[in-house]
Design an enzyme around this catalytic site. Structure first.
Site, short mmCIF file in Angstrom:
data_model
loop_
_atom_site.label_atom_id
_atom_site.label_comp_id
_atom_site.label_asym_id
_atom_site.label_seq_id
_atom_site.Cartn_x
_atom_site.Cartn_y
_atom_site.Cartn_z
N HIS A 12 44.13 43.71 52.20
CA HIS A 12 43.62 42.54 51.45
C HIS A 12 43.88 42.78 49.97
O HIS A 12 43.19 43.56 49.32
CB HIS A 12 42.10 42.39 51.70
N HIS A 14 45.31 40.88 46.10
CA HIS A 14 45.74 39.73 45.30
C HIS A 14 46.86 40.20 44.38
O HIS A 14 46.61 41.02 43.49
CB HIS A 14 44.57 39.18 44.48
N ARG A 16 48.84 37.92 42.77
CA ARG A 16 49.04 36.88 41.75
C ARG A 16 50.51 36.46 41.64
O ARG A 16 51.27 36.61 42.57
CB ARG A 16 48.51 37.34 40.36
N ASN A 40 45.58 32.72 47.52
CA ASN A 40 44.82 31.84 46.60
C ASN A 40 45.46 31.74 45.22
O ASN A 40 44.83 32.01 44.20
CB ASN A 40 43.34 32.28 46.51
N LYS A 95 44.07 32.64 55.76
CA LYS A 95 42.85 33.02 55.05
C LYS A 95 41.98 31.79 54.85
O LYS A 95 42.40 30.82 54.20
CB LYS A 95 43.21 33.64 53.70
N HIS A 134 36.70 34.60 54.13
CA HIS A 134 35.78 34.94 53.03
C HIS A 134 34.42 34.41 53.47
O HIS A 134 34.14 33.22 53.37
CB HIS A 134 36.22 34.29 51.71
N ASP A 240 40.90 44.37 48.14
CA ASP A 240 40.53 43.16 47.40
C ASP A 240 40.77 43.37 45.91
O ASP A 240 40.05 42.84 45.07
CB ASP A 240 39.08 42.72 47.66
N HIS A 244 42.57 40.26 36.82
CA HIS A 244 42.46 39.13 35.89
C HIS A 244 42.78 39.69 34.51
O HIS A 244 42.41 40.83 34.21
CB HIS A 244 41.03 38.57 35.86
N ALA A 256 35.70 36.65 38.68
CA ALA A 256 35.32 37.64 39.69
C ALA A 256 36.53 38.43 40.15
O ALA A 256 37.58 37.86 40.46
CB ALA A 256 34.68 36.95 40.88
#
Ligand code: DOR
Ligand code: ZN
Length: 332
Positions: A12, A14, A16, A40, A95, A134, A240, A244, A256
């Site tokens: 899992h 991200h 980006r 996402n 997801k 989620h 996860d 950012h 988050a």
């Protein structure tokens, strides 16, 4: 002292897009042999064209590094069978986000009503696609995951052939569900094994530890730790890692996400070593996931050495967990 892991995976992450992708993707590839990549983006990945194009951009960001990005599609309840059949050639999982529950999830499902979800979940069961969830309601922040457990139970009973991964679990209640339903699995992050809400907000507020689901109580962390250290066959490591840029974290209205990709294996090795459970780390970071996903990652040997690692203050404009601190293990 050296500890070698074979083809570790991050189930899992991200990655980006654009400049951030170029910065963080090689950091995942440095430690992992494959990863489940979250969809996402803005806009989320909901078409086959977007999926293929994003896959291409990830490979480009990796350059020559050995790393397989395992793609996911953002769950929508109106996908057709024909669409999912074609998509299944490119993805491992879908997801599902309840709408608005976390970063870039506004296009998620408005309701967790089983009948609304049924057509897509039936097709996913037929095609052997995995459902990653989620699992949070929009209730009180500390109770959101616990309140979602009854939804996990309904999904697991209604779709017994569907493999459901409870993503980034944070509570003892979610841990308990693993032994209750054959088709429920879970990913567990590094940060939820290490911190509680006290670390986030018990003293000075720590924006770089703020994530969804928020870190919970000591007894929850203990339940996660026990099930991870013994490498329960239904749990997998999923960082996860959610980068950012610093201005989105250190501001009014902090985004988050905890960025752990470049330090995850070092910190996990330290944690498992401290608990005399290093022998189980291989299953936690790779073998369990291989069995659950029915997937063989590219072969890669990652050796960790017990030499202190000074965690950088930042990678590009992202601040990692343990920034400026020292970990006991380094990547060789
Ligand atoms: O903390 C989080 N950050 N939790 C999520 O579910 C999403 C993620 C992100 O994309 O930033
Ligand atoms: Zn995530």
């Amino acid at each position: 002292m050296t500890h070698t892991l074979l083809s570790p995976m991050d189930m899992h992450v991200h990655l980006r897009d654009e400049a951030m992708l170029k910065c963080v993707a090689p950091l995942s590839a440095q430690s992992f042999s494959a990863a489940i990549v979250m969809p996402n983006l803005v806009p989320p990945i909901t078409t086959i064209e977007a999926l293929k194009a994003y896959h291409g951009r990830i490979l480009e960001a990796m350059g020559e590094m050995i790393f397989e990005p395992l793609m996911t599609l953002f769950f929508k309840s109106d996908y057709t069978r024909a669409f999912l059949e074609e998509a299944s050639l490119y993805i491992k999982a879908l997801k599902l986000y309840p709408s608005g529950i976390t970063t870039n999830s506004e296009g998620g499902v408005a309701s967790m009503d089983i009948e609304t979800l049924r057509p897509v979940l039936e097709v996913m069961s037929d095609l052997g696609l995995i459902l990653c969830v989620h699992g949070e309601t929009n209730g009180f922040v500390m109770d959101r995951e616990k309140e979602f457990c009854s939804i996990y139970e309904s999904l697991a009973s209604a779709f017994p052939r569907l493999k459901i991964v409870m993503e980034h679990i944070t509570t003892k209640e979610s841990v308990a569900l693993l032994d209750k339903y054959e088709n429920l699995y879970a990913t567990i992050t590094l940060h939820h094994l290490l911190i509680t809400l006290d670390d986030v907000a018990g003293g000075m507020l720590k924006p770089h530890l703020f994530c969804k689901p928020i870190a919970k109580r000591y007894e929850d962390r203990e339940a996660l730790l026990q099930v991870s250290l013994k490498a329960h066959p239904k749990v997998m490591f999923g960082s996860d890692s959610a980068p950012h840029p610093v201005h989105k974290k250190e501001c009014c209205g902090c985004a988050a996400g905890v960025f752990t990709a470049p330090i995850a294996l070092q910190a996990l090795t330290e944690l498992f070593h401290k608990h005399h459970m290093l022998a189980n780390l291989q299953a936690f970071v790779s073998n369990n996931a291989q069995t659950i996903y029915g997937y063989k990652p590219p072969f890669k040997e990652i050796s960790l050495v017990k030499i202190p690692y000074d965690v950088p203050h930042s990678y590009g404009d992202v601040i990692p967990m343990f920034a400026g601190e020292q970990l006991a293990w380094s990547l060789k």
